[in-house]
Design an enzyme around this catalytic site. Structure first.
Site, PDB file in Angstrom:
ATOM      1  N   SER A   1       0.828  -1.212   0.000  1.00 48.04           N
ATOM      2  CA  SER A   1       0.000   0.000   0.000  1.00 48.04           C
ATOM      3  C   SER A   1       0.859   1.258   0.000  1.00 48.04           C
ATOM      4  CB  SER A   1      -0.884  -0.003   1.248  1.00 48.04           C
ATOM      5  OG  SER A   1      -1.460   1.258   1.452  1.00 48.04           O
TER       6      SER A   1
ATOM      7  N   TYR B   1      -2.225   5.176  -4.023  1.00 51.79           N
ATOM      8  CA  TYR B   1      -3.271   6.164  -3.758  1.00 51.79           C
ATOM      9  C   TYR B   1      -2.801   7.399  -4.505  1.00 51.79           C
ATOM     10  CZ  TYR B   1      -6.111   3.698  -0.398  1.00 51.79           C
ATOM     11  OH  TYR B   1      -6.973   2.820   0.193  1.00 51.79           O
TER      12      TYR B   1
ATOM     13  N   THR C   1      -5.811   2.498  -6.854  1.00 51.56           N
ATOM     14  CA  THR C   1      -7.084   2.354  -6.134  1.00 51.56           C
ATOM     15  C   THR C   1      -7.955   3.581  -6.382  1.00 51.56           C
ATOM     16  OG1 THR C   1      -6.046   0.968  -4.481  1.00 51.56           O
ATOM     17  CG2 THR C   1      -8.131   2.004  -3.869  1.00 51.56           C
TER      18      THR C   1
ATOM     19  N   LYS D   1      -8.099  -0.623  -9.296  1.00 50.15           N
ATOM     20  CA  LYS D   1      -8.734  -1.352  -8.186  1.00 50.15           C
ATOM     21  C   LYS D   1      -9.976  -0.607  -7.717  1.00 50.15           C
ATOM     22  CE  LYS D   1      -7.685  -3.259  -3.588  1.00 50.15           C
ATOM     23  NZ  LYS D   1      -8.173  -2.306  -2.587  1.00 50.15           N
TER      24      LYS D   1
ATOM     25  N   HIS E   1     -13.680  -2.595  -1.731  1.00 47.14           N
ATOM     26  CA  HIS E   1     -12.777  -2.209  -0.643  1.00 47.14           C
ATOM     27  C   HIS E   1     -13.173  -2.916   0.659  1.00 47.14           C
ATOM     28  CE1 HIS E   1      -9.623   1.028  -0.133  1.00 47.14           C
ATOM     29  NE2 HIS E   1      -9.787   0.691   1.122  1.00 47.14           N
TER      30      HIS E   1
END
Ligand SMILES: Cc1cc2nc3c(=O)[nH]c(=O)nc-3n(C[C@H](O)[C@H](O)[C@H](O)COP(=O)(O)O)c2cc1C
Ligand SMILES: O=C(O)C(=O)c1ccccc1
Length: 390
Positions: free
Chosen positions: A129, A153, A179, A261, A285
């Protein structure tokens, strides 16, 4: 690539039992959540286990998977099996990857490094992440020569976005997951009621605070004004103004596969293919973003149909064991991501806990395939399932 016999975990456990030892963690992974509650404090536990609004999407994820039922076949010679799949241009030993989960230091002191090592040891891709509590370069080092996948992100500041991509590439990450369902956090009553958000305490900001482009935007260095740095992070972490044409920015700066995603609608899958990306993850999510949303497994068939042969379709949200992986594969997913179960494994036993979770899921998947007449994921079709009426 090794060709493990995943089902062997079952015999290993029984043989250990003859010697007087039982597995340290349950093999029914749905039991990990209640155990993790005893280990994690209320804030971190609520953060990991919690979901959006009244929890209806998280429940819909489970209900959608439960409604599909496997219809086993017999007498098909399944003594030799191979779970490996070709996904996004590489062969992996099983159709499983670890979903990007941020801020792992709230779950275990060894955090991302432990989870990444557990995954690397089984050659299961680990998706790091952006919001990790360990810088991406350090996690990369811990993974040796295993597949390194990075989740972005997409920051509002294009300098920081570009810098993240350059750093990820330099650190050996090959596949980029972007994402799109979290340009801002969803309405999460458990976190609100605990007034708990890890990054308000500077957890999950490691990639940002170590980033030259991020630091350039700060009035004072992080150590002199940590609160100011967190505020700056909150201001650029996500960008709800982004639209489809913005994807060109990422396509120009990333030469490996790009996977979007959080795609739930077939029209968005078509747009993704038109934008020249390589795949999508059908995901809500884990129910953490939009309450009242459709269960991810109910969204999967239409996205698979819209994707055709233009996109690789991956899946997550609600997967708790090998039978769930089986169902998602039969519905057309090429690989499945696991979320909370391995986070609980990490919370309970660190690297060994994540290893246990991986082995349980893949042993159960291997056995589900064998016991329903398949020697690998390649022969699964929607015809292996029936749907119970709701
Ligand atoms: C504690 C936690 C943190 C997460 N952090 C991220 C993240 O940083 N980036 C991301 O794309 N998804 C994140 N997710 C979502 C997961 O990648 C995945 O979509 C979800 O957990 C799948 O559902 P499941 O938990 O029911 O398996 C997070 C999920 C949890 C539970
Ligand atoms: O909590 C989450 O679901 C999540 O995706 C996230 C968002 C920001 C930072 C860390 C994790």
């Amino acid at each position: 690539m090794t060709r493990p016999n995943w089902a062997d975990y079952q015999y290993e456990i029984y043989l250990n039992g003859m010697a007087g030892t039982r597995p340290r963690l349950p093999t029914d992974l749905t039991r990990l959540e209640e155990l993790a509650e005893g280990t994690l404090g209320p804030g971190p536990y609520g953060y990991v286990a919690g979901s959006a609004g009244d929890g209806s999407t998280a429940r819909a994820n489970r209900a959608a998977l439960d409604r599909w039922r496997i219809v086993p076949r017999v007498l098909r010679d399944v003594h030799e099996r191979d779970l490996s799949v070709e996904v996004l241009g590489r062969r992996i030993p099983a159709p499983l990857a670890l979903a990007p989960v941020g801020v792992m230091s709230v779950m275990h002191a060894d955090a991302e490094t432990a989870a990444a090592r557990a995954a690397a040891a089984r050659e299961v891709p680990f998706i790091l992440s952006s919001a990790s509590s360990t810088p991406m370069e350090q996690v990369a080092e811990a993974m040796g020569d295993a597949e390194r996948w990075f989740q972005l992100y997409w920051p509002k500041d294009p300098e920081v976005a570009g810098s993240f991509l350059a750093r990820a590439r330099a650190a050996g990450y090959t596949v980029l997951f972007v994402t799109l369902d979290t340009p801002m956090l969803g309405w999460r009553p458990r976190d609100l009621d605990h007034a708990y958000l890890p990054f308000l305490h500077g957890v999950g900001t490691a990639n940002y605070f170590t980033d030259p482009a991020f630091r350039q935007g700060l009035a004072k260095p992080v150590h002199e004004d940590p609160e100011g740095a967190v505020r700056h992070f909150l201001g650029l972490f996500g960008d709800p103004a982004k639209t489809w044409p913005d994807l060109a920015f990422l396509r120009e700066r990333w030469d490996g596969p790009i996977v979007l995603k959080g795609v739930m609608h077939p029209d968005d899958a078509r747009r993704a293919a038109d934008a020249g990306v390589d795949g999508v993850v059908v995901s809500n999510h884990g129910g953490r973003q939009v309450a009242g949303s459709v269960g991810a497994a109910d969204a999967l068939p239409r996205v698979v149909q819209a994707a055709g042969d233009r996109l690789t379709v991956l899946f997550d949200s609600g997967v708790r064991g090998g039978a769930d992986v089986y169902k998602a594969l039969a519905l057309g997913a090429s690989t499945v991501l696991l979320g909370r179960p391995y986070a609980y494994g990490l919370a309970l036993e660190g690297q060994a806990g994540v290893d246990h979770v991986i082995r349980c899921v893949l042993a159960e998947l291997d056995l589900a395939l064998a016991l329903s007449g398949h020697t690998g994921p390649g022969s699964l079709t929607p015809g292996d399932l029936v749907r119970e009426s709701p």
